[in-house]
Design a protein around this motif. Sequence first.
Motif, PDB file in Angstrom:
ATOM      1  N   ALA A   1       0.832  -1.210   0.000  1.00  0.00           N
ATOM      2  CA  ALA A   1       0.000   0.000   0.000  1.00  0.00           C
ATOM      3  C   ALA A   1       0.863   1.255   0.000  1.00  0.00           C
ATOM      4  O   ALA A   1       0.607   2.209  -0.752  1.00  0.00           O
ATOM      5  CB  ALA A   1      -0.933  -0.007   1.208  1.00  0.00           C
ATOM      6  N   ALA A   2       1.895   1.263   0.844  1.00  0.00           N
ATOM      7  CA  ALA A   2       2.765   2.436   0.915  1.00  0.00           C
ATOM      8  C   ALA A   2       3.462   2.683  -0.418  1.00  0.00           C
ATOM      9  O   ALA A   2       3.547   3.823  -0.892  1.00  0.00           O
ATOM     10  CB  ALA A   2       3.793   2.253   2.032  1.00  0.00           C
ATOM     11  N   THR A   3       3.964   1.617  -1.041  1.00  0.00           N
ATOM     12  CA  THR A   3       4.662   1.781  -2.313  1.00  0.00           C
ATOM     13  C   THR A   3       3.689   2.185  -3.411  1.00  0.00           C
ATOM     14  O   THR A   3       4.047   2.976  -4.300  1.00  0.00           O
ATOM     15  CB  THR A   3       5.400   0.491  -2.687  1.00  0.00           C
ATOM     16  OG1 THR A   3       6.145   0.014  -1.568  1.00  0.00           O
ATOM     17  CG2 THR A   3       6.352   0.732  -3.847  1.00  0.00           C
ATOM     18  N   SER A   4       2.469   1.681  -3.372  1.00  0.00           N
ATOM     19  CA  SER A   4       1.460   2.095  -4.344  1.00  0.00           C
ATOM     20  C   SER A   4       1.196   3.592  -4.234  1.00  0.00           C
ATOM     21  O   SER A   4       1.119   4.301  -5.246  1.00  0.00           O
ATOM     22  CB  SER A   4       0.158   1.316  -4.113  1.00  0.00           C
ATOM     23  OG  SER A   4       0.347  -0.071  -4.326  1.00  0.00           O
ATOM     24  N   ALA A   5       1.071   4.078  -3.002  1.00  0.00           N
ATOM     25  CA  ALA A   5       0.831   5.510  -2.795  1.00  0.00           C
ATOM     26  C   ALA A   5       2.041   6.345  -3.195  1.00  0.00           C
ATOM     27  O   ALA A   5       1.904   7.457  -3.722  1.00  0.00           O
ATOM     28  CB  ALA A   5       0.473   5.761  -1.335  1.00  0.00           C
ATOM     29  N   LEU A   6       3.238   5.808  -2.951  1.00  0.00           N
ATOM     30  CA  LEU A   6       4.461   6.532  -3.297  1.00  0.00           C
ATOM     31  C   LEU A   6       4.621   6.663  -4.805  1.00  0.00           C
ATOM     32  O   LEU A   6       4.939   7.744  -5.323  1.00  0.00           O
ATOM     33  CB  LEU A   6       5.661   5.791  -2.695  1.00  0.00           C
ATOM     34  CG  LEU A   6       7.034   6.421  -2.918  1.00  0.00           C
ATOM     35  CD1 LEU A   6       7.153   7.728  -2.140  1.00  0.00           C
ATOM     36  CD2 LEU A   6       8.127   5.446  -2.478  1.00  0.00           C
ATOM     37  N   LEU A   7       4.386   5.558  -5.532  1.00  0.00           N
ATOM     38  CA  LEU A   7       4.626   5.550  -6.968  1.00  0.00           C
ATOM     39  C   LEU A   7       3.460   6.122  -7.771  1.00  0.00           C
ATOM     40  O   LEU A   7       3.677   6.667  -8.862  1.00  0.00           O
ATOM     41  CB  LEU A   7       4.908   4.116  -7.444  1.00  0.00           C
ATOM     42  CG  LEU A   7       6.355   3.646  -7.430  1.00  0.00           C
ATOM     43  CD1 LEU A   7       6.992   3.749  -6.055  1.00  0.00           C
ATOM     44  CD2 LEU A   7       6.459   2.218  -7.957  1.00  0.00           C
ATOM     45  N   ARG A   8       2.251   5.983  -7.247  1.00  0.00           N
ATOM     46  CA  ARG A   8       1.075   6.418  -8.000  1.00  0.00           C
ATOM     47  C   ARG A   8       0.173   7.315  -7.151  1.00  0.00           C
ATOM     48  O   ARG A   8      -0.980   7.000  -6.852  1.00  0.00           O
ATOM     49  CB  ARG A   8       0.309   5.202  -8.508  1.00  0.00           C
ATOM     50  CG  ARG A   8       1.110   4.295  -9.446  1.00  0.00           C
ATOM     51  CD  ARG A   8       1.590   5.002 -10.717  1.00  0.00           C
ATOM     52  NE  ARG A   8       0.485   5.450 -11.526  1.00  0.00           N
ATOM     53  CZ  ARG A   8      -0.092   4.729 -12.494  1.00  0.00           C
ATOM     54  NH1 ARG A   8       0.347   3.510 -12.743  1.00  0.00           N
ATOM     55  NH2 ARG A   8      -1.086   5.223 -13.209  1.00  0.00           N
ATOM     56  N   PRO A   9       0.692   8.486  -6.744  1.00  0.00           N
ATOM     57  CA  PRO A   9      -0.089   9.369  -5.868  1.00  0.00           C
ATOM     58  C   PRO A   9      -1.346   9.916  -6.531  1.00  0.00           C
ATOM     59  O   PRO A   9      -2.286  10.310  -5.838  1.00  0.00           O
ATOM     60  CB  PRO A   9       0.904  10.485  -5.520  1.00  0.00           C
ATOM     61  CG  PRO A   9       1.885  10.480  -6.652  1.00  0.00           C
ATOM     62  CD  PRO A   9       2.030   9.043  -7.043  1.00  0.00           C
ATOM     63  N   GLU A  10      -1.366   9.922  -7.878  1.00  0.00           N
ATOM     64  CA  GLU A  10      -2.572  10.406  -8.558  1.00  0.00           C
ATOM     65  C   GLU A  10      -3.717   9.406  -8.454  1.00  0.00           C
ATOM     66  O   GLU A  10      -4.889   9.777  -8.664  1.00  0.00           O
ATOM     67  CB  GLU A  10      -2.257  10.702 -10.035  1.00  0.00           C
ATOM     68  CG  GLU A  10      -2.172   9.495 -10.959  1.00  0.00           C
ATOM     69  CD  GLU A  10      -0.891   8.664 -10.833  1.00  0.00           C
ATOM     70  OE1 GLU A  10      -0.731   7.729 -11.639  1.00  0.00           O
ATOM     71  OE2 GLU A  10      -0.061   8.952  -9.942  1.00  0.00           O
ATOM     72  N   VAL A  11      -3.403   8.172  -8.114  1.00  0.00           N
ATOM     73  CA  VAL A  11      -4.426   7.130  -7.963  1.00  0.00           C
ATOM     74  C   VAL A  11      -4.786   6.922  -6.493  1.00  0.00           C
ATOM     75  O   VAL A  11      -5.962   6.802  -6.143  1.00  0.00           O
ATOM     76  CB  VAL A  11      -3.962   5.801  -8.585  1.00  0.00           C
ATOM     77  CG1 VAL A  11      -5.000   4.698  -8.373  1.00  0.00           C
ATOM     78  CG2 VAL A  11      -3.659   5.979 -10.068  1.00  0.00           C
ATOM     79  N   PHE A  12      -3.769   6.892  -5.627  1.00  0.00           N
ATOM     80  CA  PHE A  12      -3.995   6.561  -4.226  1.00  0.00           C
ATOM     81  C   PHE A  12      -3.876   7.826  -3.379  1.00  0.00           C
ATOM     82  O   PHE A  12      -2.782   8.308  -3.102  1.00  0.00           O
ATOM     83  CB  PHE A  12      -3.018   5.470  -3.793  1.00  0.00           C
ATOM     84  CG  PHE A  12      -3.199   4.215  -4.610  1.00  0.00           C
ATOM     85  CD1 PHE A  12      -4.313   3.418  -4.439  1.00  0.00           C
ATOM     86  CD2 PHE A  12      -2.289   3.873  -5.605  1.00  0.00           C
ATOM     87  CE1 PHE A  12      -4.517   2.283  -5.219  1.00  0.00           C
ATOM     88  CE2 PHE A  12      -2.470   2.738  -6.382  1.00  0.00           C
ATOM     89  CZ  PHE A  12      -3.598   1.946  -6.191  1.00  0.00           C
ATOM     90  N   ARG A  13      -5.035   8.344  -2.998  1.00  0.00           N
ATOM     91  CA  ARG A  13      -5.114   9.672  -2.389  1.00  0.00           C
ATOM     92  C   ARG A  13      -4.846   9.671  -0.894  1.00  0.00           C
ATOM     93  O   ARG A  13      -4.622  10.724  -0.294  1.00  0.00           O
ATOM     94  CB  ARG A  13      -6.477  10.302  -2.661  1.00  0.00           C
ATOM     95  CG  ARG A  13      -7.662   9.542  -2.096  1.00  0.00           C
ATOM     96  CD  ARG A  13      -8.989  10.145  -2.571  1.00  0.00           C
ATOM     97  NE  ARG A  13     -10.149   9.461  -2.033  1.00  0.00           N
ATOM     98  CZ  ARG A  13     -10.749   9.787  -0.891  1.00  0.00           C
ATOM     99  NH1 ARG A  13     -10.290  10.783  -0.173  1.00  0.00           N
ATOM    100  NH2 ARG A  13     -11.806   9.107  -0.475  1.00  0.00           N
ATOM    101  N   ALA A  14      -4.874   8.503  -0.272  1.00  0.00           N
ATOM    102  CA  ALA A  14      -4.567   8.365   1.155  1.00  0.00           C
ATOM    103  C   ALA A  14      -4.148   6.933   1.393  1.00  0.00           C
ATOM    104  O   ALA A  14      -4.513   6.030   0.636  1.00  0.00           O
ATOM    105  CB  ALA A  14      -5.782   8.733   2.007  1.00  0.00           C
ATOM    106  N   VAL A  15      -3.387   6.705   2.489  1.00  0.00           N
ATOM    107  CA  VAL A  15      -2.833   5.370   2.719  1.00  0.00           C
ATOM    108  C   VAL A  15      -2.892   5.024   4.202  1.00  0.00           C
ATOM    109  O   VAL A  15      -2.492   5.820   5.059  1.00  0.00           O
ATOM    110  CB  VAL A  15      -1.394   5.273   2.172  1.00  0.00           C
ATOM    111  CG1 VAL A  15      -0.481   6.306   2.814  1.00  0.00           C
ATOM    112  CG2 VAL A  15      -0.827   3.868   2.365  1.00  0.00           C
TER     113      VAL A  15
END
Length: 326
Positions: free
Chosen positions: A111-125
């Motif tokens: 989840a953290a890496t998803s938010a780091l790499l794709r912040p336009e998709v994952f708005r909070a973690v």
Amino acid sequence: MTQQVTEITHRSVSTPAGRTHLVEQGTGPLVLLVHGFPESWYSWRRQLPALAAAGYRAVAVDVRGYGRSSRPAEVDAYRMLALVEDNVAVVRALGEESAVIVGHDWGATIAATSALLRPEVFRAVGLLSVPYTPRGGPRPGDVFARMGGDEEFYVAYFQEPGRAEAEIEPDVRGWLAGFYAAFSADTMPAPGVPDPHFVGRGGTLRDRFPAGRLPGWLGERDLDVYAGEFERTGLTGALNRYRNMDRDWEDLAAFDGAPLTQPSLFVGGGQDASTTWLADAIEAYPVTLPGLVTSRVLDGCGHWVQQERPDEVNRLLTDWLAALPA
């Protein structure tokens, strides 16, 4: 506002893995739930209805290699970059532009890496059990190989393909029961007893598992669900996540030391080694998680936080979600 809760629905969507199986409940803003090792979507069974009742579209996935999701044969198919793209594809397949992502154990790192790499998709973690630690330091394989002295740290033990499988797969149900018990607050070994995170010379992990008692959160039926999935799929896909840590370290070199800036949440267990060993990572949150909204360590809780303490975790999750920008 509490909403009427619909039944859960199962389906599979197309992702770079091939297919990703997911379980969905509720309507509203999308909350993507990512499990850890050795679990499945089922580890979120107590969160799905609570999030749905709070007005969210809760979706728990089987990570590639697990459950009804695809299980690519190549070890490097389980690198973190691939898992991030699976999560993005799930969001898109659900017809959404963005989501809140919440993970437990390995799922927290995914989840953290998803938010780091794709912040336009994952708005909070949201991170459960495993704190955020930015990429950096020496190669992970070298670090884990040096841990334990004459004993072998479980992450190093998992590295050789087939080795851990040979221990686990002859008795999947018994091994899982022992693994879950070893890291649950009510059944973990007492202080001073040999640590189940380590393997003695010539031994196996299960040598140090507590025997004969299930944790309070794990009923026989729950164990049947977990065991049934792994008896069908084997453990190789799940273990391949551990076998990509050095690849991840190389793949993410451009993000060395990078903070996660989205609104975030952390919930850990006070009796979980992930919390105590990584206490410095939690202390660094003002720098590494500048968007942190909620951080809580639950006294008397082990590693399986959302299953050991579902009501408390549900309250923390829904309060945090309600405070996020629309």
